[in-house]
Design an enzyme around this catalytic site. Structure first.
Site, PDB file in Angstrom:
ATOM      1  N   SER A  10       0.821  -1.207   0.000  1.00  0.00           N
ATOM      2  CA  SER A  10       0.000   0.000   0.000  1.00  0.00           C
ATOM      3  C   SER A  10       0.857   1.260   0.000  1.00  0.00           C
ATOM      4  O   SER A  10       1.672   1.475   0.896  1.00  0.00           O
ATOM      5  CB  SER A  10      -0.911   0.016   1.227  1.00  0.00           C
ATOM      6  N   HIS A  35      -1.357  -1.093  -4.095  1.00  0.00           N
ATOM      7  CA  HIS A  35      -2.651  -0.729  -3.514  1.00  0.00           C
ATOM      8  C   HIS A  35      -2.666   0.780  -3.266  1.00  0.00           C
ATOM      9  O   HIS A  35      -1.762   1.316  -2.619  1.00  0.00           O
ATOM     10  CB  HIS A  35      -2.851  -1.501  -2.211  1.00  0.00           C
ATOM     11  N   ASP A  37      -4.764   3.853  -1.716  1.00  0.00           N
ATOM     12  CA  ASP A  37      -5.846   4.179  -0.787  1.00  0.00           C
ATOM     13  C   ASP A  37      -6.301   5.617  -0.987  1.00  0.00           C
ATOM     14  O   ASP A  37      -5.544   6.554  -0.748  1.00  0.00           O
ATOM     15  CB  ASP A  37      -5.348   4.007   0.656  1.00  0.00           C
ATOM     16  N   MET A  39      -8.896   8.497   0.172  1.00  0.00           N
ATOM     17  CA  MET A  39      -9.772   8.857   1.301  1.00  0.00           C
ATOM     18  C   MET A  39     -10.259  10.296   1.147  1.00  0.00           C
ATOM     19  O   MET A  39      -9.508  11.161   0.714  1.00  0.00           O
ATOM     20  CB  MET A  39      -8.983   8.740   2.609  1.00  0.00           C
ATOM     21  N   HIS A  69      -8.402   1.638  -4.117  1.00  0.00           N
ATOM     22  CA  HIS A  69      -9.400   1.411  -3.071  1.00  0.00           C
ATOM     23  C   HIS A  69     -10.036   2.753  -2.721  1.00  0.00           C
ATOM     24  O   HIS A  69      -9.412   3.582  -2.054  1.00  0.00           O
ATOM     25  CB  HIS A  69      -8.671   0.786  -1.857  1.00  0.00           C
ATOM     26  N   MET A  71     -12.211   5.002  -0.715  1.00  0.00           N
ATOM     27  CA  MET A  71     -12.932   5.169   0.556  1.00  0.00           C
ATOM     28  C   MET A  71     -13.614   6.528   0.506  1.00  0.00           C
ATOM     29  O   MET A  71     -13.164   7.510   1.099  1.00  0.00           O
ATOM     30  CB  MET A  71     -11.940   5.065   1.730  1.00  0.00           C
ATOM     31  N   MET A 140     -12.204  -5.716   4.740  1.00  0.00           N
ATOM     32  CA  MET A 140     -11.350  -4.875   5.589  1.00  0.00           C
ATOM     33  C   MET A 140     -11.098  -5.600   6.914  1.00  0.00           C
ATOM     34  O   MET A 140     -12.039  -6.052   7.576  1.00  0.00           O
ATOM     35  CB  MET A 140     -12.033  -3.528   5.878  1.00  0.00           C
ATOM     36  N   ASP A 178      -7.174  -6.342   3.924  1.00  0.00           N
ATOM     37  CA  ASP A 178      -6.517  -5.031   4.011  1.00  0.00           C
ATOM     38  C   ASP A 178      -6.595  -4.528   5.445  1.00  0.00           C
ATOM     39  O   ASP A 178      -7.690  -4.278   5.964  1.00  0.00           O
ATOM     40  CB  ASP A 178      -7.262  -4.079   3.056  1.00  0.00           C
TER      41      ASP A 178
END
Ligand code: DX5
Ligand code: ZN
Length: 219
Positions: A10, A35, A37, A39, A69, A71, A140, A178
Protein backbone atom coordinates in the site's frame (compact mmCIF):
# COMPACT_ATOMS: atom_id res chain seq x y z
CA UNK A 1 -7.41 -24.93 -6.80
CA UNK A 2 -7.00 -21.68 -4.83
CA UNK A 3 -5.68 -18.65 -6.69
CA UNK A 4 -1.96 -17.98 -6.12
CA UNK A 5 -1.15 -15.60 -3.28
CA UNK A 6 -0.38 -12.08 -4.30
CA UNK A 7 0.87 -9.06 -2.31
CA UNK A 8 -0.46 -5.54 -2.91
CA UNK A 9 1.84 -3.16 -1.02
CA UNK A 10 0.00 0.00 0.00
CA UNK A 11 1.28 3.38 -1.15
CA UNK A 12 -0.31 4.87 1.98
CA UNK A 13 2.74 3.73 3.96
CA UNK A 14 5.17 5.02 1.31
CA UNK A 15 6.96 8.37 1.11
CA UNK A 16 4.25 10.93 0.31
CA UNK A 17 6.91 13.41 -0.83
CA UNK A 18 8.04 10.88 -3.43
CA UNK A 19 5.36 8.35 -4.21
CA UNK A 20 6.90 7.47 -7.57
CA UNK A 21 10.04 6.33 -5.74
CA UNK A 22 7.89 4.29 -3.34
CA UNK A 23 6.20 2.62 -6.31
CA UNK A 24 9.67 1.71 -7.63
CA UNK A 25 10.55 0.18 -4.25
CA UNK A 26 7.40 -1.95 -4.57
CA UNK A 27 8.27 -3.08 -8.12
CA UNK A 28 11.90 -3.77 -7.16
CA UNK A 29 10.69 -6.17 -4.44
CA UNK A 30 9.09 -8.36 -7.10
CA UNK A 31 5.50 -7.30 -6.32
CA UNK A 32 3.22 -6.68 -9.29
CA UNK A 33 0.32 -4.89 -7.56
CA UNK A 34 0.22 -1.46 -5.91
CA UNK A 35 -2.65 -0.73 -3.51
CA UNK A 36 -3.75 2.92 -3.71
CA UNK A 37 -5.85 4.18 -0.79
CA UNK A 38 -8.10 7.11 -1.66
CA UNK A 39 -9.77 8.86 1.30
CA UNK A 40 -12.17 11.80 1.27
CA UNK A 41 -12.44 12.96 4.90
CA UNK A 42 -16.16 12.02 4.85
CA UNK A 43 -16.49 8.27 4.48
CA UNK A 44 -13.31 7.94 6.54
CA UNK A 45 -11.76 10.52 8.90
CA UNK A 46 -8.60 11.05 6.85
CA UNK A 47 -7.44 12.43 3.50
CA UNK A 48 -4.91 11.02 1.07
CA UNK A 49 -4.47 11.84 -2.61
CA UNK A 50 -6.51 12.12 -5.77
CA UNK A 51 -6.36 10.98 -9.40
CA UNK A 52 -3.71 13.56 -10.37
CA UNK A 53 -1.27 11.96 -7.98
CA UNK A 54 -1.99 8.48 -9.28
CA UNK A 55 -1.60 9.69 -12.87
CA UNK A 56 1.75 11.23 -11.94
CA UNK A 57 3.01 7.91 -10.53
CA UNK A 58 1.92 6.24 -13.78
CA UNK A 59 3.60 8.95 -15.89
CA UNK A 60 6.78 8.46 -13.88
CA UNK A 61 6.91 5.00 -15.43
CA UNK A 62 5.23 2.61 -13.00
CA UNK A 63 3.98 -0.56 -14.73
CA UNK A 64 2.41 -1.93 -11.54
CA UNK A 65 -1.22 -3.06 -11.43
CA UNK A 66 -2.91 -0.13 -9.68
CA UNK A 67 -5.41 -1.58 -7.21
CA UNK A 68 -7.40 1.53 -6.30
CA UNK A 69 -9.40 1.41 -3.07
CA UNK A 70 -11.94 4.23 -3.00
CA UNK A 71 -12.93 5.17 0.56
CA UNK A 72 -15.36 7.83 -0.60
CA UNK A 73 -18.89 8.79 0.41
CA UNK A 74 -19.78 9.25 -3.29
CA UNK A 75 -17.45 6.95 -5.25
CA UNK A 76 -19.75 6.92 -8.28
CA UNK A 77 -18.66 10.51 -9.03
CA UNK A 78 -14.96 9.66 -9.27
CA UNK A 79 -14.80 6.45 -11.29
CA UNK A 80 -13.83 8.06 -14.57
CA UNK A 81 -10.93 10.19 -13.25
CA UNK A 82 -9.46 7.22 -11.39
CA UNK A 83 -9.80 4.99 -14.46
CA UNK A 84 -8.13 7.65 -16.63
CA UNK A 85 -5.36 8.05 -14.05
CA UNK A 86 -4.25 4.49 -14.77
CA UNK A 87 -6.17 2.30 -12.31
CA UNK A 88 -6.35 -1.36 -13.27
CA UNK A 89 -8.84 -2.29 -10.56
CA UNK A 90 -11.22 0.06 -8.79
CA UNK A 91 -12.87 -1.11 -5.57
CA UNK A 92 -15.88 0.63 -4.04
CA UNK A 93 -17.44 0.24 -0.59
CA UNK A 94 -20.89 -1.26 -0.08
CA UNK A 95 -21.75 0.99 2.91
CA UNK A 96 -22.68 4.35 1.31
CA UNK A 97 -26.02 4.53 -0.49
CA UNK A 98 -25.57 4.79 -4.29
CA UNK A 99 -26.10 2.51 -7.29
CA UNK A 100 -23.50 -0.17 -6.49
CA UNK A 101 -24.40 -2.44 -9.40
CA UNK A 102 -24.40 0.40 -11.91
CA UNK A 103 -21.11 1.75 -10.60
CA UNK A 104 -19.43 -1.67 -10.86
CA UNK A 105 -20.68 -1.95 -14.45
CA UNK A 106 -19.35 1.54 -15.22
CA UNK A 107 -15.91 0.58 -13.87
CA UNK A 108 -15.83 -2.36 -16.28
CA UNK A 109 -17.07 -0.23 -19.17
CA UNK A 110 -14.06 1.99 -18.59
CA UNK A 111 -11.77 -1.02 -19.03
CA UNK A 112 -10.90 -1.67 -15.39
CA UNK A 113 -11.53 -4.61 -13.12
CA UNK A 114 -13.95 -3.93 -10.29
CA UNK A 115 -14.13 -4.78 -6.61
CA UNK A 116 -16.56 -4.47 -3.73
CA UNK A 117 -15.36 -3.68 -0.18
CA UNK A 118 -16.85 -4.42 3.25
CA UNK A 119 -16.03 -2.63 6.50
CA UNK A 120 -15.50 -4.75 9.62
CA UNK A 121 -19.03 -3.94 10.80
CA UNK A 122 -20.66 -5.07 7.53
CA UNK A 123 -21.69 -8.72 7.27
CA UNK A 124 -20.90 -10.90 4.27
CA UNK A 125 -24.63 -10.98 3.47
CA UNK A 126 -24.36 -7.27 2.53
CA UNK A 127 -22.54 -8.15 -0.70
CA UNK A 128 -23.91 -11.60 -1.47
CA UNK A 129 -25.99 -10.52 -4.45
CA UNK A 130 -23.05 -8.68 -6.03
CA UNK A 131 -20.32 -11.33 -5.92
CA UNK A 132 -21.13 -12.62 -9.40
CA UNK A 133 -20.35 -9.19 -10.83
CA UNK A 134 -16.92 -8.43 -9.39
CA UNK A 135 -13.29 -9.32 -10.00
CA UNK A 136 -12.39 -8.81 -6.35
CA UNK A 137 -13.97 -8.77 -2.90
CA UNK A 138 -12.04 -6.79 -0.29
CA UNK A 139 -12.66 -7.66 3.35
CA UNK A 140 -11.35 -4.88 5.59
CA UNK A 141 -9.45 -6.31 8.54
CA UNK A 142 -9.30 -2.88 10.25
CA UNK A 143 -11.71 0.05 10.30
CA UNK A 144 -10.50 2.01 7.23
CA UNK A 145 -8.88 5.41 7.56
CA UNK A 146 -5.39 4.81 8.87
CA UNK A 147 -2.45 2.49 8.35
CA UNK A 148 -0.72 0.73 11.21
CA UNK A 149 -3.78 -0.59 13.06
CA UNK A 150 -3.97 -4.08 14.61
CA UNK A 151 -5.41 -6.94 12.55
CA UNK A 152 -9.03 -7.88 13.35
CA UNK A 153 -8.97 -11.66 13.78
CA UNK A 154 -12.76 -11.65 14.11
CA UNK A 155 -12.93 -11.07 10.33
CA UNK A 156 -11.72 -14.63 9.58
CA UNK A 157 -15.24 -16.17 9.64
CA UNK A 158 -16.35 -13.57 7.07
CA UNK A 159 -13.52 -14.67 4.77
CA UNK A 160 -14.58 -18.32 5.17
CA UNK A 161 -18.18 -17.45 4.30
CA UNK A 162 -17.26 -15.52 1.16
CA UNK A 163 -14.70 -18.14 0.08
CA UNK A 164 -17.42 -20.78 0.56
CA UNK A 165 -19.80 -18.90 -1.73
CA UNK A 166 -17.02 -18.51 -4.27
CA UNK A 167 -16.44 -22.26 -4.32
CA UNK A 168 -20.06 -23.38 -4.40
CA UNK A 169 -20.92 -20.90 -7.14
CA UNK A 170 -17.78 -21.55 -9.19
CA UNK A 171 -16.76 -17.88 -9.12
CA UNK A 172 -13.24 -16.60 -9.79
CA UNK A 173 -12.97 -13.26 -7.97
CA UNK A 174 -9.92 -12.51 -5.84
CA UNK A 175 -10.50 -12.37 -2.08
CA UNK A 176 -8.40 -9.55 -0.65
CA UNK A 177 -7.66 -8.48 2.93
CA UNK A 178 -6.52 -5.03 4.01
CA UNK A 179 -5.34 -3.81 7.40
CA UNK A 180 -2.79 -5.13 9.88
CA UNK A 181 -1.44 -7.67 7.39
CA UNK A 182 2.03 -9.13 7.93
CA UNK A 183 3.41 -12.61 7.22
CA UNK A 184 1.66 -14.16 10.23
CA UNK A 185 -1.76 -12.56 9.78
CA UNK A 186 -1.61 -13.13 6.00
CA UNK A 187 -1.06 -16.84 6.69
CA UNK A 188 -4.17 -16.90 8.91
CA UNK A 189 -6.18 -15.15 6.18
CA UNK A 190 -4.85 -17.57 3.55
CA UNK A 191 -6.14 -20.46 5.67
CA UNK A 192 -9.55 -18.75 5.70
CA UNK A 193 -9.59 -18.38 1.90
CA UNK A 194 -7.91 -15.02 1.14
CA UNK A 195 -5.45 -14.86 -1.79
CA UNK A 196 -4.63 -11.14 -2.10
CA UNK A 197 -2.83 -9.34 0.71
CA UNK A 198 -2.60 -5.57 1.13
CA UNK A 199 0.42 -4.68 3.25
CA UNK A 200 1.32 -1.09 4.12
CA UNK A 201 3.30 -0.73 7.33
CA UNK A 202 4.73 -4.27 7.31
CA UNK A 203 5.97 -3.96 3.70
CA UNK A 204 7.64 -0.57 4.03
CA UNK A 205 9.19 -1.49 7.40
CA UNK A 206 10.57 -4.80 6.13
CA UNK A 207 14.38 -4.68 5.97
CA UNK A 208 14.39 -7.16 3.08
CA UNK A 209 11.39 -6.30 0.90
CA UNK A 210 12.24 -8.93 -1.71
CA UNK A 211 12.10 -11.62 0.97
CA UNK A 212 8.89 -10.15 2.37
CA UNK A 213 7.19 -10.17 -1.05
CA UNK A 214 8.44 -13.70 -1.71
CA UNK A 215 7.17 -14.81 1.71
CA UNK A 216 3.64 -13.56 1.10
CA UNK A 217 3.63 -14.90 -2.47
CA UNK A 218 4.59 -18.36 -1.18
CA UNK A 219 1.62 -18.65 1.22
C1 DX5 B 1 -6.64 1.45 5.69
C2 DX5 B 1 -6.21 1.27 4.26
C3 DX5 B 1 -5.14 0.27 4.13
C4 DX5 B 1 -3.84 0.63 4.79
C5 DX5 B 1 -3.34 -0.62 5.45
O1 DX5 B 1 -7.68 2.36 5.74
O2 DX5 B 1 -7.31 0.84 3.48
O3 DX5 B 1 -4.91 -0.08 2.78
O4 DX5 B 1 -2.85 1.09 3.91
O5 DX5 B 1 -2.25 -0.29 6.22
P1 DX5 B 1 -1.51 -1.31 7.16
O6 DX5 B 1 -1.01 -2.42 6.27
O7 DX5 B 1 -0.45 -0.49 7.78
O8 DX5 B 1 -2.53 -1.81 8.15
ZN1 ZN C 1 -6.87 -0.03 1.38
Amino acid sequence: MPLPSLIAPSLLAGDHANLAASARVVADSGATWLHCDIMDGHFVPNLTFGPETLAAVRRAGSKLFFDTHLMLAEPQKYIEPFAKAGSNNISIHIEPGYDHRGTLARIRQLGCQCGIVLNPGTSAAGIETLIGEVDLVLVMTVQPGFGGQPFRRDMLPKLRTIDGWRKTRGLKFRLEVDGGIDLATAAECRQAGADTFVAGTSFFKAADKTAFTAGISAL
